[in-house]
Design a protein around this motif. Structure first.
Motif, PDB file in Angstrom:
ATOM      1  N   GLU A 179       0.814  -1.213   0.000  1.00 17.88           N
ATOM      2  CA  GLU A 179       0.000   0.000   0.000  1.00 17.88           C
ATOM      3  C   GLU A 179       0.850   1.266   0.000  1.00 17.88           C
ATOM      4  O   GLU A 179       0.542   2.229  -0.717  1.00 17.88           O
ATOM      5  N   THR A 180       1.935   1.281   0.763  1.00 21.09           N
ATOM      6  CA  THR A 180       2.789   2.467   0.736  1.00 21.09           C
ATOM      7  C   THR A 180       3.516   2.570  -0.598  1.00 21.09           C
ATOM      8  O   THR A 180       3.729   3.670  -1.116  1.00 21.09           O
ATOM      9  N   GLY A 181       3.874   1.420  -1.160  1.00 23.14           N
ATOM     10  CA  GLY A 181       4.533   1.429  -2.467  1.00 23.14           C
ATOM     11  C   GLY A 181       3.629   1.944  -3.565  1.00 23.14           C
ATOM     12  O   GLY A 181       4.073   2.680  -4.461  1.00 23.14           O
ATOM     13  N   MET A 182       2.353   1.593  -3.503  1.00 13.80           N
ATOM     14  CA  MET A 182       1.412   2.087  -4.508  1.00 13.80           C
ATOM     15  C   MET A 182       1.133   3.572  -4.316  1.00 13.80           C
ATOM     16  O   MET A 182       0.853   4.285  -5.289  1.00 13.80           O
ATOM     17  N   ASP A 183       1.211   4.045  -3.092  1.00 15.47           N
ATOM     18  CA  ASP A 183       1.118   5.486  -2.861  1.00 15.47           C
ATOM     19  C   ASP A 183       2.276   6.191  -3.555  1.00 15.47           C
ATOM     20  O   ASP A 183       2.108   7.216  -4.223  1.00 15.47           O
ATOM     21  N   ALA A 184       3.483   5.633  -3.407  1.00 16.02           N
ATOM     22  CA  ALA A 184       4.657   6.213  -4.053  1.00 16.02           C
ATOM     23  C   ALA A 184       4.522   6.198  -5.567  1.00 16.02           C
ATOM     24  O   ALA A 184       4.867   7.178  -6.246  1.00 16.02           O
ATOM     25  N   LEU A 185       4.021   5.096  -6.117  1.00 20.97           N
ATOM     26  CA  LEU A 185       3.842   5.013  -7.565  1.00 20.97           C
ATOM     27  C   LEU A 185       2.807   6.032  -8.031  1.00 20.97           C
ATOM     28  O   LEU A 185       2.958   6.638  -9.109  1.00 20.97           O
ATOM     29  N   THR A 186       1.782   6.259  -7.231  1.00 20.35           N
ATOM     30  CA  THR A 186       0.791   7.282  -7.563  1.00 20.35           C
ATOM     31  C   THR A 186       1.433   8.658  -7.562  1.00 20.35           C
ATOM     32  O   THR A 186       1.156   9.489  -8.441  1.00 20.35           O
ATOM     33  N   HIS A 187       2.296   8.924  -6.595  1.00 17.22           N
ATOM     34  CA  HIS A 187       3.033  10.200  -6.588  1.00 17.22           C
ATOM     35  C   HIS A 187       3.829  10.369  -7.881  1.00 17.22           C
ATOM     36  O   HIS A 187       3.807  11.432  -8.506  1.00 17.22           O
ATOM     37  N   ALA A 188       4.537   9.319  -8.252  1.00 14.20           N
ATOM     38  CA  ALA A 188       5.380   9.399  -9.441  1.00 14.20           C
ATOM     39  C   ALA A 188       4.551   9.653 -10.690  1.00 14.20           C
ATOM     40  O   ALA A 188       4.879  10.521 -11.512  1.00 14.20           O
ATOM     41  N   LEU A 189       3.460   8.907 -10.842  1.00 11.89           N
ATOM     42  CA  LEU A 189       2.674   8.990 -12.080  1.00 11.89           C
ATOM     43  C   LEU A 189       1.817  10.248 -12.139  1.00 11.89           C
ATOM     44  O   LEU A 189       1.690  10.867 -13.202  1.00 11.89           O
ATOM     45  N   GLU A 190       1.234  10.651 -11.020  1.00 15.14           N
ATOM     46  CA  GLU A 190       0.416  11.871 -11.059  1.00 15.14           C
ATOM     47  C   GLU A 190       1.279  13.113 -11.287  1.00 15.14           C
ATOM     48  O   GLU A 190       0.854  14.051 -11.966  1.00 15.14           O
ATOM     49  N   SER A 191       2.481  13.121 -10.729  1.00 16.36           N
ATOM     50  CA  SER A 191       3.354  14.264 -10.993  1.00 16.36           C
ATOM     51  C   SER A 191       3.908  14.212 -12.416  1.00 16.36           C
ATOM     52  O   SER A 191       4.118  15.248 -13.050  1.00 16.36           O
ATOM     53  N   TYR A 192       4.113  13.011 -12.936  1.00 15.60           N
ATOM     54  CA  TYR A 192       4.635  12.837 -14.293  1.00 15.60           C
ATOM     55  C   TYR A 192       3.676  13.391 -15.347  1.00 15.60           C
ATOM     56  O   TYR A 192       4.085  14.037 -16.316  1.00 15.60           O
ATOM     57  N   ILE A 193       2.375  13.177 -15.162  1.00 16.19           N
ATOM     58  CA  ILE A 193       1.392  13.627 -16.158  1.00 16.19           C
ATOM     59  C   ILE A 193       0.820  15.000 -15.817  1.00 16.19           C
ATOM     60  O   ILE A 193      -0.024  15.516 -16.546  1.00 16.19           O
ATOM     61  N   ASN A 194       1.284  15.594 -14.721  1.00 13.31           N
ATOM     62  CA  ASN A 194       0.725  16.871 -14.300  1.00 13.31           C
ATOM     63  C   ASN A 194       1.093  17.976 -15.287  1.00 13.31           C
ATOM     64  O   ASN A 194       2.251  18.075 -15.707  1.00 13.31           O
ATOM     65  N   PRO A 195       0.141  18.818 -15.650  1.00 15.90           N
ATOM     66  CA  PRO A 195       0.443  19.922 -16.574  1.00 15.90           C
ATOM     67  C   PRO A 195       1.522  20.865 -16.052  1.00 15.90           C
ATOM     68  O   PRO A 195       2.164  21.569 -16.831  1.00 15.90           O
ATOM     69  N   ASN A 196       1.719  20.876 -14.744  1.00 14.77           N
ATOM     70  CA  ASN A 196       2.709  21.749 -14.131  1.00 14.77           C
ATOM     71  C   ASN A 196       4.113  21.147 -14.116  1.00 14.77           C
ATOM     72  O   ASN A 196       5.066  21.794 -13.710  1.00 14.77           O
ATOM     73  N   ALA A 197       4.250  19.897 -14.559  1.00 12.05           N
ATOM     74  CA  ALA A 197       5.570  19.260 -14.595  1.00 12.05           C
ATOM     75  C   ALA A 197       6.473  19.994 -15.579  1.00 12.05           C
ATOM     76  O   ALA A 197       6.030  20.421 -16.648  1.00 12.05           O
ATOM     77  N   ASP A 198       7.744  20.144 -15.211  1.00 12.16           N
ATOM     78  CA  ASP A 198       8.680  20.913 -16.023  1.00 12.16           C
ATOM     79  C   ASP A 198       9.873  20.043 -16.414  1.00 12.16           C
ATOM     80  O   ASP A 198       9.872  18.833 -16.200  1.00 12.16           O
ATOM     81  N   ASP A 199      10.901  20.679 -16.938  1.00 11.81           N
ATOM     82  CA  ASP A 199      12.072  19.947 -17.422  1.00 11.81           C
ATOM     83  C   ASP A 199      12.871  19.294 -16.309  1.00 11.81           C
ATOM     84  O   ASP A 199      13.713  18.431 -16.579  1.00 11.81           O
ATOM     85  N   PHE A 200      12.632  19.691 -15.075  1.00  7.15           N
ATOM     86  CA  PHE A 200      13.284  19.062 -13.939  1.00  7.15           C
ATOM     87  C   PHE A 200      12.398  17.961 -13.357  1.00  7.15           C
ATOM     88  O   PHE A 200      12.849  16.851 -13.095  1.00  7.15           O
ATOM     89  N   CYS A 201      11.123  18.283 -13.134  1.00 10.55           N
ATOM     90  CA  CYS A 201      10.222  17.350 -12.454  1.00 10.55           C
ATOM     91  C   CYS A 201       9.883  16.123 -13.297  1.00 10.55           C
ATOM     92  O   CYS A 201       9.825  15.002 -12.782  1.00 10.55           O
ATOM     93  N   LYS A 202       9.648  16.330 -14.575  1.00 13.80           N
ATOM     94  CA  LYS A 202       9.189  15.227 -15.407  1.00 13.80           C
ATOM     95  C   LYS A 202      10.203  14.074 -15.467  1.00 13.80           C
ATOM     96  O   LYS A 202       9.839  12.916 -15.285  1.00 13.80           O
ATOM     97  N   PRO A 203      11.493  14.365 -15.711  1.00  9.21           N
ATOM     98  CA  PRO A 203      12.452  13.251 -15.710  1.00  9.21           C
ATOM     99  C   PRO A 203      12.583  12.569 -14.351  1.00  9.21           C
ATOM    100  O   PRO A 203      12.795  11.355 -14.286  1.00  9.21           O
ATOM    101  N   ILE A 204      12.451  13.345 -13.268  1.00 10.15           N
ATOM    102  CA  ILE A 204      12.520  12.754 -11.932  1.00 10.15           C
ATOM    103  C   ILE A 204      11.336  11.814 -11.706  1.00 10.15           C
ATOM    104  O   ILE A 204      11.497  10.688 -11.221  1.00 10.15           O
ATOM    105  N   SER A 205      10.136  12.268 -12.066  1.00 12.09           N
ATOM    106  CA  SER A 205       8.939  11.431 -11.927  1.00 12.09           C
ATOM    107  C   SER A 205       9.073  10.157 -12.747  1.00 12.09           C
ATOM    108  O   SER A 205       8.716   9.059 -12.291  1.00 12.09           O
ATOM    109  N   ARG A 206       9.542  10.313 -13.961  1.00 10.93           N
ATOM    110  CA  ARG A 206       9.673   9.160 -14.864  1.00 10.93           C
ATOM    111  C   ARG A 206      10.666   8.138 -14.295  1.00 10.93           C
ATOM    112  O   ARG A 206      10.407   6.930 -14.302  1.00 10.93           O
ATOM    113  N   ALA A 207      11.794   8.621 -13.786  1.00 14.91           N
ATOM    114  CA  ALA A 207      12.782   7.717 -13.200  1.00 14.91           C
ATOM    115  C   ALA A 207      12.231   7.022 -11.960  1.00 14.91           C
ATOM    116  O   ALA A 207      12.477   5.828 -11.736  1.00 14.91           O
TER     117      ALA A 207
END
Length: 382
Positions: A188-216
């Motif tokens: 459950e905590t791992g899926m929370d982390a994956l949700t953080h990664a994916l929701e920030s990855y597709i967020n319209p506010n993601a930038d050239d720094f955040c998007k690669p971090i989320s993807r990784a």
């Protein structure tokens, strides 16, 4: 123009890194933790042993629950004020760390209230108390973020309080602290982390720094989370511990989306685990948001990296983890769902939902909530 802040002053990582407490300056240490886990696995005894050997004063405040309330945080702040620490060490799950963040700020700024923090009137820095966070679960990334989630019981909702002053000065990522996690908590905590990664990855506010971090972070979690669940060895646990923190660095700058908005509303009302709610909601929310061409392109690009369709991979993980498919299967009764529905609908439109790739209103959210609760068979609340 945008300002980015990814973590505090220092991160100390790797198995055994909790020993770095030896080098933290300060004479009075308040240790804040949850109920039994950090006592049972010897972590608290290890920390107090270090402090005793150095002749430092310490106070242990325990009992922080899974969903800390305003009353609990205020009571803890009284304890801190009485001890007057120069270092607060938060050890345990995300809830204990979140509570410690708020308690520390209330301790340093004696007249500050939680309502003022909620209304954006919190100070943006601490001047006196050093805040150290050592998470024992791998999900919230509270050790690097400016957010602290507190349950406002009178409103039946979890609220993400935010200020730069909440970011811990030192984050300790010691995979050994995670070895005693039950499999359900790993999942459950791992899926929370994956949700953080994916929701920030597709967020319209993601930038050239955040998007690669989320993807990784997403790539790493897709690889290592099932291994952490199945084997639980120190290598996989440390990897998940690191990647969940990486996801936190991104989401606190890019933002999240309606999976978290919904999880906070339902968690605040029913007390259901935050990670469990996100695990159920995530594939549905991603499929909904994939109606946006940019979101679809982002998910397709990530799919090429992980070697499979992102949404199908989430379903695969949920099956491995034995995650229910609907909120109803997760134990929320239909009677309670219907009884609280208006509040759930209103609450789900707040918080992180404001940054969802597809703007949501009552009508569209109504359809999403019914799908999450009933699945595809029912879409009406009677």
């Amino acid at each position: 123009m945008k300002e980015l802040k990814f973590n505090g002053n220092k991160m100390i990582i790797g198995p055994g890194s909790i020993q770095a407490i030896e080098g933290i300056e300060g004479q009075r240490f308040s240790i804040i933790t949850g109920k039994r886990a950090m006592f049972d696995n010897g972590t608290i005894d290890g920390i107090t042993g270090i402090l005793k050997a150095q002749g430092k004063a310490y106070d242990v405040y325990s009992g922080i629950g899974a969903n800390p309330t305003v009353a609990e945080v205020e009571e803890g702040a009284k304890r801190l004020k009485a001890f007057d620490p120069d270092v607060v060490l938060a050890v345990g799950g995300g809830s204990a760390i979140d509570a410690a963040k708020v308690m520390t700020l209330l301790c340093e700024y004696k007249t500050l209230t939680i309502e003022e923090i909620r209304n954006g009137k919190a100070p943006e820095a601490r001047r006196k108390i050093t805040l150290v966070a050592a998470p024992s679960t791998s999900g919230t990334a509270s050790e690097v973020t400016r957010a602290a989630v507190v349950t406002f019981e009178d409103e039946n909702i979890k609220v993400g309080l935010k200020t730069l002053a909440f970011i811990p000065d030192i984050a300790i990522l010691d995979g050994n602290l995670t070895l005693s996690m039950p499999k359900s908590v790993v999942a459950e905590t791992g899926m929370d982390a994956l949700t953080h990664a994916l929701e920030s990855y597709i967020n319209p506010n993601a930038d050239d720094f955040c998007k690669p971090i989320s993807r990784a972070a997403a790539e790493g979690l897709f690889k290592w989370l099932p291994l952490s669940f199945q084997d639980g060895d120190i290598k996989s646990r440390q990897k998940v511990h690191d990647f969940q923190s990486l996801a936190g660095m991104s989401f606190q700058n890019a933002g999240l989306g309606m999976s978290h908005g919904i999880a906070h509303a339902f968690g605040g009302t029913f007390g259901t685990g935050h990670g469990l709610l996100n695990a159920i909601a995530l594939p549905v929310i991603l499929a909904y948001n994939a109606q946006d061409p940019q979101v679809k392109a982002d998910l397709d690009a990530l799919g090429q990296i992980i070697g499979g369709d992102v949404i199908q991979e989430i379903h695969r993980l949920n099956a491995i983890f034995e995650i229910p498919q609907t909120f109803k299967e997760a134990g929320i009764t239909e009677e309670e769902f219907v009884k609280h529905y208006d509040g759930l609908l209103a609450g789900s439109l707040k918080g992180s939902t404001a940054r969802n790739p597809i703007p949501m209103d009552e009508k569209t959210m109504d359809g999403v909530l019914k799908q999450l609760y009933y699945g595809t068979e029912r879409t009406e609340v009677e």
